[in-house]
Design a protein around this motif. Sequence first.
Motif, short mmCIF file in Angstrom:
data_model
loop_
_atom_site.label_atom_id
_atom_site.label_comp_id
_atom_site.label_asym_id
_atom_site.label_seq_id
_atom_site.Cartn_x
_atom_site.Cartn_y
_atom_site.Cartn_z
N PHE A 210 0.84 -1.18 0.00
CA PHE A 210 0.00 0.00 0.00
C PHE A 210 0.89 1.24 0.00
N PRO A 211 0.50 2.29 -0.74
CA PRO A 211 1.36 3.47 -0.88
C PRO A 211 1.18 4.51 0.22
N LEU A 253 8.73 -7.27 6.69
CA LEU A 253 9.01 -6.79 5.34
C LEU A 253 9.35 -5.30 5.31
N ARG A 254 9.54 -4.69 6.46
CA ARG A 254 9.91 -3.29 6.49
C ARG A 254 11.33 -3.12 5.94
N ALA A 345 8.97 3.38 -1.72
CA ALA A 345 8.64 2.81 -0.42
C ALA A 345 7.14 2.53 -0.33
N VAL A 346 6.80 1.34 0.09
CA VAL A 346 5.40 0.94 0.28
C VAL A 346 5.27 0.28 1.65
N VAL A 347 4.04 0.13 2.09
CA VAL A 347 3.74 -0.55 3.36
C VAL A 347 3.21 -1.93 3.03
N ASP A 759 9.79 7.20 6.20
CA ASP A 759 10.61 6.00 6.06
C ASP A 759 10.93 5.42 7.43
N LEU A 760 10.16 5.81 8.43
CA LEU A 760 10.25 5.26 9.78
C LEU A 760 11.56 5.60 10.47
#
Length: 778
Positions: A210-211, A253-254, A345-347, A759-760
């Motif tokens: 998910f974006p 998967l982060r 980058a996606v979630v 990006d956490l």
Amino acid sequence: MTIVSTTTVEQYAGDGVQTEWPVTFPFHRPEDVRAVVTGIGGDRVLTYGTDYAVAALPGGGGRMTAMPGMVGAGERLTLWLDQPFTQEMDLRNTGVLDAEMLERSFDRLTLMAQQLREEVGRCVKVPLTDQATRSDELLAGIAANVGRAEMAALNAEARATDAGTEADRAGAARADVLEARDIVDQVVADARNEVLASAAFVPIGAILDFPVHTVPMGFLLCAGQEVTKEAYPELVAYLNGDALALSATLPDLRGEFRRGADLGRGVDAGRAAGSAQGDAIRNITGSCGTIRLASAGSAPSGAFTGAATGVAISGIASGTAGGVGGFDASAVVPTASENRPRNIAVVSCIKAYHAPMSAAPVDLTGVLAALNAIRLSGAEAKQPQTILRCRMKSPMAAPFHELALPDFLSFSGLVVTLLADPAAPFAACFGNGGVSVASEITGNLSVALPGAAATHWLYVERNPDTGALALGATETPPEYGSARRGVAESGNYAGYEGKWGTVLASSEYAGGGSPAWKALDGNATNQAWYTASGVTSGWWRLTMNRKRRLRGYEMVCENDALAIPRAWNIKVTHNGVQTTVDSVTGATWSANERKRHLFAATVDCDVLEVECLNSGREYTGMTEFAPIFDEDWYSPPENIMRRADGARVQRVYVGKAVVSGGAVAAVTPFAPGVEAVVPLNGGNALAASTTYVMDNPLGAPVFGEFVVEGYDTTSSPNYWVPCGLCWTGSQYMGVMTKTANQSLIRLRTNTGHFWWGGDLSFMTYAATRARVKVRRAF
């Protein structure tokens, strides 16, 4: 002419405009075609030559023409052959036979026969095989039946006149019920279709990207966390390939790329699906001779570098020297601390349970508005045990101004009242096996609670036979769904006397810090019952203040290093007879572990005793003990709610009340519908490193599945952002911990309140206010 048709009657529908119609049957004279118009006033016979005319057509048949307006809209025109039964042909002996004359005569006879057949076919006839019935008797019987029918019609008309008003009301009520049922069925069908078409389209265990930072309903963030069968049974079974597995660990998967499993191709052999792999590049090898630094065209370039050593190269002209070669790819290409392609980058989230993909849940209050609150008790609905409509509070101040909170419970002394009136009714669905029924309350209901300190769960119960509704209370928390396991209820004891009865032990640790009632105080941190020093076995006993049905128990361990029992017996006494219902040996414990045990069958209990046999230390005891009572349970094979005595129950839980100091201290109403949004900490600012505990707004199990959102005040416009749990290596991003059971939701903030970021690691915002979105787990 030749007669091949057997039709002698035709009918047409009038439209008030048409004046010509075909005559499809043969005839000799136009006046033999008769016409009649049927309308509201009955049959109206038309006069030939005045009202209509008929013209013959070559080859047979003809055309009937009527005067304008003779056949009105909605009327029916009937044309039929009405040939006179006469013989008008006179044959004489002339020596010559006229064949045409004979044919006309035969045609007339044929038409007469067809006309008779049409008329006889409309009569009441006696079968040829019946030689006993006389025609006069048959006609007399018909006349008698007609008389009786006329008399019955008169009587029915009289009764209908007398009961006209009641019939109108009954018809209107029936229409309302049918309309309500149709609306409910349609909404349920639409919701079911939405789930099947959108939610179930993505199978459990599928991983999607998910974006945005919002995790959709039905999905979980792939962050390496452990999930339990209790919360996500289908997901745990899929990940383990075992329906009996108790837990599973999601992939983290982060910051990771995904690669297709080799599956025998030989490109990436020897790896199992779900296994991680470190970064690598293909090896780069090579060699070089002496580097010349001074000669034109021989100096290093590109990614290669050189540094003079000051040592002349043998055999080379004066002025040249050797050098040390280097290699730096950043001189010609982008470099980083990892190997990576271009990316976005996606979630990454995994499908955990089926839920509608649309953001808005089914609007049950809207359904009720269309139903006009289902005024007839007992109208069938298929939404199980749900509050559909209730009195709501005024909106809160921003940023919680869009929240609607329930406000239908009040209290005075020991009396709790459910508030309802025709302008603000209370409506709900009441469970009754696989089908629920909807009912509405338009007047206040009250219940008086006992004066002892306790938490009472409030419910509205419907009598399945009469439809009567009543407000009730129980000390046992509610449970919903067919996979009911029982609720381990906390005693919240502050002394030896409590809501279930009196607690006692064979001995207690010296100093008074570990009395028997500590095992029922609801605190599993440094609060426990221990035997006296040097006593490695002993008993702990709870004498009930009334008979209860026991389904099982839970025992909690704070730390394996403390005096936790390794073996124990559970004994139940009823009517003076003691029975051992559970025995455990060789138990091992980890920190803060909670062990659940369910009996093979429920047992009646007057006295509950735990016999602790061996702790491995110089004393024994328990950190926390929680009985599981068998009240208000479903029968899983039938999915029907029953009381302990087996009687069926139609019930919906509506809130809870806390009694303290001989009076009700607080009431909490449950929210309507299948999803609720409530402010955390009452909408006030949150403190750092603080644990917040709130009531489950739905009063139903969520099993850890809820979303925490923080209010971002640094952006324009301000908005709510989901808070996830991520560790960046230096700080937590989001809520440090969040848990839920049947009745409570518990969260703990970190030192920076709530955090989330792009990006956490680099883009972070702080939020001091938060809200919680809870979804029903059934």
